[in-house]
Design a protein around this motif. Structure first.
Motif, PDB file in Angstrom:
ATOM      1  N   GLY A  71     -18.859 -20.284  13.497  1.00  0.00           N
ATOM      2  CA  GLY A  71     -18.072 -20.829  11.986  1.00  0.00           C
ATOM      3  C   GLY A  71     -17.913 -22.350  11.532  1.00  0.00           C
ATOM      4  O   GLY A  71     -17.437 -22.978  12.793  1.00  0.00           O
ATOM      5  N   VAL A  72     -18.201 -22.505  10.428  1.00  0.00           N
ATOM      6  CA  VAL A  72     -17.811 -23.591   9.838  1.00  0.00           C
ATOM      7  C   VAL A  72     -16.021 -23.840  10.019  1.00  0.00           C
ATOM      8  O   VAL A  72     -16.193 -25.506   9.632  1.00  0.00           O
ATOM      9  CB  VAL A  72     -18.648 -23.887   8.246  1.00  0.00           C
ATOM     10  CG1 VAL A  72     -19.973 -23.559   8.104  1.00  0.00           C
ATOM     11  CG2 VAL A  72     -17.634 -22.407   7.086  1.00  0.00           C
ATOM     12  N   LYS A  73     -14.891 -23.263   9.579  1.00  0.00           N
ATOM     13  CA  LYS A  73     -13.857 -24.170   9.877  1.00  0.00           C
ATOM     14  C   LYS A  73     -14.056 -24.713  10.932  1.00  0.00           C
ATOM     15  O   LYS A  73     -13.233 -25.385  11.606  1.00  0.00           O
ATOM     16  CB  LYS A  73     -13.262 -22.661   9.963  1.00  0.00           C
ATOM     17  CG  LYS A  73     -11.494 -23.032   9.873  1.00  0.00           C
ATOM     18  CD  LYS A  73     -11.146 -21.598   9.861  1.00  0.00           C
ATOM     19  CE  LYS A  73      -9.397 -21.866   9.909  1.00  0.00           C
ATOM     20  NZ  LYS A  73      -8.349 -21.256   9.922  1.00  0.00           N
ATOM     21  N   ARG A  74     -13.919 -23.820  11.772  1.00  0.00           N
ATOM     22  CA  ARG A  74     -13.898 -23.864  13.662  1.00  0.00           C
ATOM     23  C   ARG A  74     -14.607 -24.993  13.848  1.00  0.00           C
ATOM     24  O   ARG A  74     -14.474 -26.478  14.529  1.00  0.00           O
ATOM     25  CB  ARG A  74     -14.168 -22.853  13.789  1.00  0.00           C
ATOM     26  CG  ARG A  74     -14.169 -23.054  15.607  1.00  0.00           C
ATOM     27  CD  ARG A  74     -15.077 -22.089  16.576  1.00  0.00           C
ATOM     28  NE  ARG A  74     -14.479 -20.690  16.398  1.00  0.00           N
ATOM     29  CZ  ARG A  74     -14.311 -19.306  16.645  1.00  0.00           C
ATOM     30  NH1 ARG A  74     -15.768 -19.281  17.362  1.00  0.00           N
ATOM     31  NH2 ARG A  74     -14.235 -18.362  16.099  1.00  0.00           N
ATOM     32  N   VAL A  75     -15.719 -25.444  13.447  1.00  0.00           N
ATOM     33  CA  VAL A  75     -16.410 -26.602  13.565  1.00  0.00           C
ATOM     34  C   VAL A  75     -15.533 -27.602  13.447  1.00  0.00           C
ATOM     35  O   VAL A  75     -15.899 -29.018  13.656  1.00  0.00           O
ATOM     36  CB  VAL A  75     -18.364 -26.690  13.239  1.00  0.00           C
ATOM     37  CG1 VAL A  75     -18.675 -27.540  13.923  1.00  0.00           C
ATOM     38  CG2 VAL A  75     -18.381 -25.550  14.175  1.00  0.00           C
ATOM     39  N   LEU A  76     -15.749 -28.005  11.778  1.00  0.00           N
ATOM     40  CA  LEU A  76     -15.254 -28.522  11.001  1.00  0.00           C
ATOM     41  C   LEU A  76     -13.852 -29.472  11.838  1.00  0.00           C
ATOM     42  O   LEU A  76     -13.861 -30.597  11.909  1.00  0.00           O
ATOM     43  CB  LEU A  76     -15.234 -28.384   9.875  1.00  0.00           C
ATOM     44  CG  LEU A  76     -13.795 -29.615   8.752  1.00  0.00           C
ATOM     45  CD1 LEU A  76     -14.900 -31.188   9.016  1.00  0.00           C
ATOM     46  CD2 LEU A  76     -13.699 -28.574   7.685  1.00  0.00           C
ATOM     47  N   LEU A  77     -12.703 -28.523  12.492  1.00  0.00           N
ATOM     48  CA  LEU A  77     -11.306 -28.541  12.538  1.00  0.00           C
ATOM     49  C   LEU A  77     -11.886 -29.006  14.325  1.00  0.00           C
ATOM     50  O   LEU A  77     -11.204 -29.670  14.729  1.00  0.00           O
ATOM     51  CB  LEU A  77     -10.408 -27.265  12.459  1.00  0.00           C
ATOM     52  CG  LEU A  77      -9.836 -26.848  10.827  1.00  0.00           C
ATOM     53  CD1 LEU A  77      -8.962 -25.499  11.768  1.00  0.00           C
ATOM     54  CD2 LEU A  77      -9.228 -28.211  10.436  1.00  0.00           C
ATOM     55  N   SER A  78     -13.046 -28.658  14.574  1.00  0.00           N
ATOM     56  CA  SER A  78     -12.846 -29.498  16.143  1.00  0.00           C
ATOM     57  C   SER A  78     -13.463 -30.802  15.381  1.00  0.00           C
ATOM     58  O   SER A  78     -12.974 -31.352  16.810  1.00  0.00           O
ATOM     59  CB  SER A  78     -13.938 -28.312  16.656  1.00  0.00           C
ATOM     60  OG  SER A  78     -13.856 -26.917  17.038  1.00  0.00           O
ATOM     61  N   ALA A  79     -14.518 -30.642  15.100  1.00  0.00           N
ATOM     62  CA  ALA A  79     -14.851 -32.519  14.868  1.00  0.00           C
ATOM     63  C   ALA A  79     -13.999 -33.403  14.490  1.00  0.00           C
ATOM     64  O   ALA A  79     -13.783 -34.518  15.784  1.00  0.00           O
ATOM     65  CB  ALA A  79     -15.499 -32.113  14.165  1.00  0.00           C
ATOM     66  N   ILE A  80     -12.735 -32.742  13.673  1.00  0.00           N
ATOM     67  CA  ILE A  80     -12.073 -34.021  13.080  1.00  0.00           C
ATOM     68  C   ILE A  80     -10.655 -34.075  14.620  1.00  0.00           C
ATOM     69  O   ILE A  80     -10.286 -34.899  14.764  1.00  0.00           O
ATOM     70  CB  ILE A  80     -11.348 -32.716  12.619  1.00  0.00           C
ATOM     71  CG1 ILE A  80     -11.943 -33.367  10.661  1.00  0.00           C
ATOM     72  CG2 ILE A  80      -9.738 -34.257  11.926  1.00  0.00           C
ATOM     73  CD1 ILE A  80     -10.625 -32.210  10.111  1.00  0.00           C
ATOM     74  N   THR A  81     -10.770 -33.163  15.883  1.00  0.00           N
ATOM     75  CA  THR A  81      -9.709 -33.088  16.259  1.00  0.00           C
ATOM     76  C   THR A  81     -10.639 -33.822  17.568  1.00  0.00           C
ATOM     77  O   THR A  81     -10.010 -35.157  18.258  1.00  0.00           O
ATOM     78  CB  THR A  81      -9.746 -31.625  17.013  1.00  0.00           C
ATOM     79  OG1 THR A  81      -9.481 -30.635  16.014  1.00  0.00           O
ATOM     80  CG2 THR A  81      -9.056 -31.336  18.341  1.00  0.00           C
ATOM     81  N   LEU A  82     -11.841 -33.789  17.867  1.00  0.00           N
ATOM     82  CA  LEU A  82     -12.467 -35.053  18.516  1.00  0.00           C
ATOM     83  C   LEU A  82     -12.477 -36.279  18.182  1.00  0.00           C
ATOM     84  O   LEU A  82     -12.518 -37.234  19.150  1.00  0.00           O
ATOM     85  CB  LEU A  82     -13.771 -34.140  18.900  1.00  0.00           C
ATOM     86  CG  LEU A  82     -15.070 -34.945  19.773  1.00  0.00           C
ATOM     87  CD1 LEU A  82     -14.800 -35.174  21.188  1.00  0.00           C
ATOM     88  CD2 LEU A  82     -16.693 -34.778  19.293  1.00  0.00           C
ATOM     89  N   PHE A  83     -12.660 -36.248  16.793  1.00  0.00           N
ATOM     90  CA  PHE A  83     -13.110 -37.696  16.270  1.00  0.00           C
ATOM     91  C   PHE A  83     -11.546 -38.314  16.597  1.00  0.00           C
ATOM     92  O   PHE A  83     -11.189 -39.276  16.795  1.00  0.00           O
ATOM     93  CB  PHE A  83     -13.046 -38.340  15.062  1.00  0.00           C
ATOM     94  CG  PHE A  83     -13.461 -38.832  14.127  1.00  0.00           C
ATOM     95  CD1 PHE A  83     -13.959 -39.396  14.144  1.00  0.00           C
ATOM     96  CD2 PHE A  83     -12.157 -39.327  13.400  1.00  0.00           C
ATOM     97  CE1 PHE A  83     -13.441 -40.544  13.732  1.00  0.00           C
ATOM     98  CE2 PHE A  83     -11.596 -40.922  13.200  1.00  0.00           C
ATOM     99  CZ  PHE A  83     -12.893 -40.916  12.541  1.00  0.00           C
ATOM    100  N   THR A  84     -10.029 -37.384  16.068  1.00  0.00           N
ATOM    101  CA  THR A  84      -9.225 -37.884  16.860  1.00  0.00           C
ATOM    102  C   THR A  84      -8.150 -38.780  18.075  1.00  0.00           C
ATOM    103  O   THR A  84      -7.838 -39.256  18.293  1.00  0.00           O
ATOM    104  CB  THR A  84      -7.744 -37.315  16.059  1.00  0.00           C
ATOM    105  OG1 THR A  84      -8.390 -36.865  14.012  1.00  0.00           O
ATOM    106  CG2 THR A  84      -6.460 -37.553  16.285  1.00  0.00           C
ATOM    107  N   ALA A  85      -8.449 -37.386  19.066  1.00  0.00           N
ATOM    108  CA  ALA A  85      -8.385 -37.544  20.488  1.00  0.00           C
ATOM    109  C   ALA A  85      -9.377 -39.214  20.710  1.00  0.00           C
ATOM    110  O   ALA A  85      -8.887 -39.303  21.530  1.00  0.00           O
ATOM    111  CB  ALA A  85      -8.820 -36.685  20.916  1.00  0.00           C
TER     112      ALA A  85
END
Length: 480
Positions: A71-85
């Motif tokens: 799902g694009v929403k889940r992957v998009l938010l996970s990617a932003i979270t990974l980038f921020t962490a």
């Protein structure tokens, strides 16, 4: 999707892309300070950017599959979270090895944002309004690389280089919270089958080759570690080509390179990215290390280059109508080669405004070259192959950026910037040699442009709008 949902999606996507694009340039002006604090020579700090660029390139091919599978929403938010962490971890790093590792993780998250976010954005809008939406997103995303050196220079001078990474945290958290609360998950097509051999061969293969290129000068080109890494990486990349050509659903559709025009345009884009990102890595180091400029002064001096790129993106349709993409690319690349060579003549008493004019002119010429090569790359590409062609083109861009930084860093080290006690020769010879290497990449791109035939541009010359998907239309700097 409701109006509030589409507005939220735009805000989340722009915020994430702004961070990813700004990270391509914000660290450049901090490299000398980072090297000094972590006690490594300037030439070795290139691994901070190389790891990021490689990670971005390697996550691009799998981004579409991940979006369809989870799902694009889940992957998009996970990617932003990974980038921020990963940004937090970068700020806390106490060694070059730690910082490079966390930059790789940061790049993996950043590489997923653009393709997954654009897929979600375009699914939310009907085809007749997508072009308008895309144009409205170009300016803030294009502005990010321009403000990166200025913000980075200010943070390094007034606070610490670590704030170049901490700056991502509040924006990233806001994007994740806003998206998690207000974005609605959309249905997605079947993911299909992931080509696992391609994924397992591409990452280690590229990483080993880049490692050999960057560390060969320090460890010795005949050392066992360099020979093993370089040879092993080449074997894995050869196996990658073999498996991708035989697979029915490859990770990278390498057969598209069989098209002469796409192949030539892709190689030109590869050389353009290598020269541009290589110059943006070398010049701030030279300006601070040899001529004693502050990080902020260095950022303000390189800032006009991004403004030139933005100006070129606005004038590109007019220039294309007047000259045609082939002639426009040949002229602009020749001008860029001259301008990059002139940057080698910068001295401590050179007016900063003269340097800024050179930077703006360099960005302006390269912006036209990037726009022209994108037009030609997709001119004869059939619609069903456009997605795979776009992915392959972006991968070539990112790998070109990584190779450019790696090779120019090696030139700097070989020419005399490898000794921490003597960062460079008094006249900056090591840096000047590296800048000539950047001009050499552009010269190679110019030679390739001369091989394009006049009949190749007939499909795009009469058009007033680029025949490229909206995400590819503006001259984009490789996200680092």
């Amino acid at each position: 999707m409701k109006a509030s949902g589409t507005l939220t999606l735009r805000l989340v996507y722009v915020a994430a892309m702004f961070l990813v694009a700004m990270d391509a340039t914000i660290v450049n002006v901090a490299l000398l300070t980072i090297g000094s604090e972590l006690q490594v020579p300037p030439a070795r700090t290139g691994s901070i950017n190389i790891g990021y660029l490689i990670a971005v390139a390697l996550t691009l091919p799998v981004a579409g599959w991940l979006g369809d599978r989870f799902g694009v929403k889940r992957v998009l938010l996970s990617a932003i979270t990974l980038f921020t962490a990963a940004s937090v971890c970068c700020g806390l790093a106490v060694s070059l090895e730690q910082l490079t590792l966390f930059r790789i993780i940061q790049g993996a998250g950043g590489g997923l944002v653009a393709p997954v976010g654009m897929a979600m954005l375009f699914r939310a809008f009907p085809p007749q309004v997508r072009a308008k939406v895309s144009r409205s997103l170009i300016l803030p995303i294009a502005a990010a690389p321009a403000v990166g050196p200025v913000i980075g220079g200010f943070l390094v001078d007034e606070l610490s280089w670590r704030w170049c990474f901490y700056l991502n945290v509040p924006v990233g958290l806001a994007a994740v919270l806003l998206g998690g609360l207000l974005l609605r998950a959309e249905g997605q097509p079947s993911a299909g089958r992931l080509h696992l051999p391609g994924l397992l061969l591409s990452g280690p293969g590229f990483a080993m080759v880049i490692y050999a290129l960057t560390q060969g000068t320090f460890l010795g080109w005949t050392s066992p570690a360099i020979l093993t890494s370089g040879f092993g990486g080449l074997v894995m990349l050869a196996a990658l080509v073999f498996t991708q050509l035989r697979a029915s659903q490859p990770l990278l559709q390498l057969r598209l390179i069989g098209d002469r025009l796409f192949r030539t345009a892709g190689l030109i884009a590869f050389c353009l990215s290598a020269g541009l990102l290589g110059m943006l890595y070398v010049f701030p180091l030279m300006y601070q290390d040899v001529y004693g400029a502050s990080a902020l002064a260095s950022g303000l001096t390189t800032f006009p280059e991004a403004l030139g790129l933005m100006a070129a993106s606005q004038l590109m349709p007019w220039s294309n109508r007047r000259l045609g993409p082939r002639r426009l690319m040949v002229i602009s690349l020749f001008g860029a080669v001259i301008l990059f060579a002139l940057m080698c003549l910068v001295r401590s008493d050179t007016s900063p405004w003269l340097i800024r004019v050179l930077m703006f002119a360099g960005g302006f010429t390269l912006g036209h070259a990037v726009g022209a090569v994108q037009l030609l790359a997709f001119a004869r590409m059939p619609g069903p192959s456009m997605g795979q062609a776009s992915t392959l083109y972006q991968v070539l861009n990112r790998l070109g950026s990584a190779l450019g930084v790696a090779l120019l860093g090696s030139i700097m080290a070989y020419a005399g910037a490898a000794d921490p006690a003597v960062p460079s020769a008094p006249d900056g010879f090591a840096y000047q040699a590296a800048l000539l290497g950047a001009a050499g990449f552009l010269l190679l791109a110019w030679c390739l442009a001369l091989t394009i035939r006049r009949e190749d541009e007939e499909a795009v010359r009469p058009a007033s709008k680029p025949a490229v998907p909206p995400v590819q239309a503006a001259p984009a700097k490789p996200t680092i």
